[in-house]
Design a protein around this motif. Structure first.
Motif, short mmCIF file in Angstrom:
data_model
loop_
_atom_site.label_atom_id
_atom_site.label_comp_id
_atom_site.label_asym_id
_atom_site.label_seq_id
_atom_site.Cartn_x
_atom_site.Cartn_y
_atom_site.Cartn_z
N ASP A 1 -15.68 7.75 8.66
CA ASP A 1 -15.07 7.22 9.88
C ASP A 1 -15.95 6.13 10.49
O ASP A 1 -15.43 5.13 11.00
CB ASP A 1 -14.84 8.33 10.91
CG ASP A 1 -13.73 9.27 10.48
OD1 ASP A 1 -12.87 8.85 9.67
OD2 ASP A 1 -13.72 10.42 10.95
N ASP A 2 -17.26 6.33 10.45
CA ASP A 2 -18.17 5.31 10.97
C ASP A 2 -18.04 4.02 10.18
O ASP A 2 -18.03 2.92 10.75
CB ASP A 2 -19.63 5.78 10.91
CG ASP A 2 -19.91 6.93 11.87
OD1 ASP A 2 -19.14 7.11 12.84
OD2 ASP A 2 -20.88 7.67 11.64
N LEU A 3 -17.95 4.13 8.85
CA LEU A 3 -17.83 2.93 8.01
C LEU A 3 -16.50 2.23 8.26
O LEU A 3 -16.45 1.00 8.30
CB LEU A 3 -17.98 3.31 6.54
CG LEU A 3 -19.35 3.84 6.12
CD1 LEU A 3 -19.35 4.21 4.64
CD2 LEU A 3 -20.44 2.84 6.41
N ARG A 4 -15.42 3.00 8.45
CA ARG A 4 -14.12 2.39 8.76
C ARG A 4 -14.17 1.67 10.10
O ARG A 4 -13.59 0.59 10.26
CB ARG A 4 -13.03 3.46 8.78
CG ARG A 4 -12.46 3.75 7.42
CD ARG A 4 -11.21 4.62 7.51
NE ARG A 4 -11.30 5.61 6.46
CZ ARG A 4 -11.65 6.87 6.60
NH1 ARG A 4 -11.89 7.36 7.77
NH2 ARG A 4 -11.73 7.67 5.57
N GLU A 5 -14.86 2.27 11.06
CA GLU A 5 -14.99 1.63 12.38
C GLU A 5 -15.76 0.32 12.26
O GLU A 5 -15.36 -0.69 12.85
CB GLU A 5 -15.70 2.57 13.35
CG GLU A 5 -15.83 2.00 14.74
CD GLU A 5 -16.54 2.94 15.71
OE1 GLU A 5 -16.87 2.47 16.81
OE2 GLU A 5 -16.78 4.11 15.37
N GLU B 1 -15.45 -10.00 3.64
CA GLU B 1 -15.92 -9.45 2.36
C GLU B 1 -16.69 -8.14 2.59
O GLU B 1 -16.51 -7.17 1.85
CB GLU B 1 -16.83 -10.45 1.65
CG GLU B 1 -16.10 -11.62 1.03
CD GLU B 1 -17.05 -12.62 0.39
OE1 GLU B 1 -18.16 -12.22 -0.02
OE2 GLU B 1 -16.67 -13.80 0.31
N LEU B 2 -17.53 -8.13 3.62
CA LEU B 2 -18.27 -6.91 3.92
C LEU B 2 -17.33 -5.78 4.35
O LEU B 2 -17.52 -4.63 3.98
CB LEU B 2 -19.32 -7.17 5.01
CG LEU B 2 -20.48 -8.07 4.60
CD1 LEU B 2 -21.32 -8.43 5.81
CD2 LEU B 2 -21.32 -7.40 3.54
N ALA B 3 -16.31 -6.13 5.13
CA ALA B 3 -15.33 -5.12 5.55
C ALA B 3 -14.62 -4.55 4.33
O ALA B 3 -14.41 -3.33 4.24
CB ALA B 3 -14.33 -5.73 6.53
N ASP B 4 -14.27 -5.41 3.37
CA ASP B 4 -13.62 -4.93 2.14
C ASP B 4 -14.53 -3.94 1.41
O ASP B 4 -14.07 -2.90 0.93
CB ASP B 4 -13.29 -6.10 1.22
CG ASP B 4 -12.15 -6.97 1.74
OD1 ASP B 4 -11.41 -6.51 2.63
OD2 ASP B 4 -12.03 -8.12 1.26
N LYS B 5 -15.81 -4.27 1.30
CA LYS B 5 -16.75 -3.39 0.60
C LYS B 5 -16.88 -2.05 1.31
O LYS B 5 -16.93 -1.00 0.68
CB LYS B 5 -18.12 -4.06 0.49
CG LYS B 5 -18.12 -5.22 -0.48
CD LYS B 5 -19.47 -5.90 -0.53
CE LYS B 5 -19.42 -7.12 -1.44
NZ LYS B 5 -20.70 -7.79 -1.51
N LEU B 6 -16.94 -2.09 2.65
CA LEU B 6 -17.03 -0.83 3.39
C LEU B 6 -15.78 0.02 3.20
O LEU B 6 -15.87 1.25 3.06
CB LEU B 6 -17.25 -1.11 4.89
CG LEU B 6 -18.63 -1.62 5.28
CD1 LEU B 6 -18.64 -2.04 6.74
CD2 LEU B 6 -19.68 -0.55 5.03
N GLU B 7 -14.62 -0.62 3.16
CA GLU B 7 -13.39 0.13 2.97
C GLU B 7 -13.32 0.76 1.58
O GLU B 7 -12.80 1.85 1.42
CB GLU B 7 -12.18 -0.76 3.25
CG GLU B 7 -12.03 -1.04 4.73
CD GLU B 7 -10.91 -2.01 5.06
OE1 GLU B 7 -10.39 -2.67 4.14
OE2 GLU B 7 -10.57 -2.10 6.24
#
Length: 82
Positions: A3-7, A66-72
């Motif tokens: 959840d933290d990573l999605r946030e 790109e970073l958001a994609d990797k986190l997802e």
């Protein structure tokens, strides 16, 4: 933890959107227009430049997405793009 990573991914995407907004020029509201410029000296002359250069704003926005994609990917969530 997921959840933290999605946030964080969501915050990156929101920030990327705002950077793209800055890249389009002055910020306008119903009553105001905000323009940000930087002034500097070059060969004893005053020069100005955009405080938020469009190309740098778009590049930073792309990197954040790109970073958001990797986190997802790490969280296992999939985001459909259309």
């Amino acid at each position: 933890m997921p959840d933290d990573l999605r946030e964080i991914a969501g915050l990156f995407r929101a920030t990327a959107g705002q950077l793209r907004r800055l890249s389009r020029g002055p910020l306008r509201t119903e009553r105001d227009t905000i323009v940000a410029i930087e002034a500097y000296l070059y060969k004893d002359q005053m020069r100005s430049a955009p405080a938020f250069p469009p190309d740098q704003c778009r590049e930073a926005a792309n990197l954040l997405e790109e970073l958001a994609d990797k986190l997802e990917v790490l969280t296992g969530s999939s985001r459909e793009r259309g």
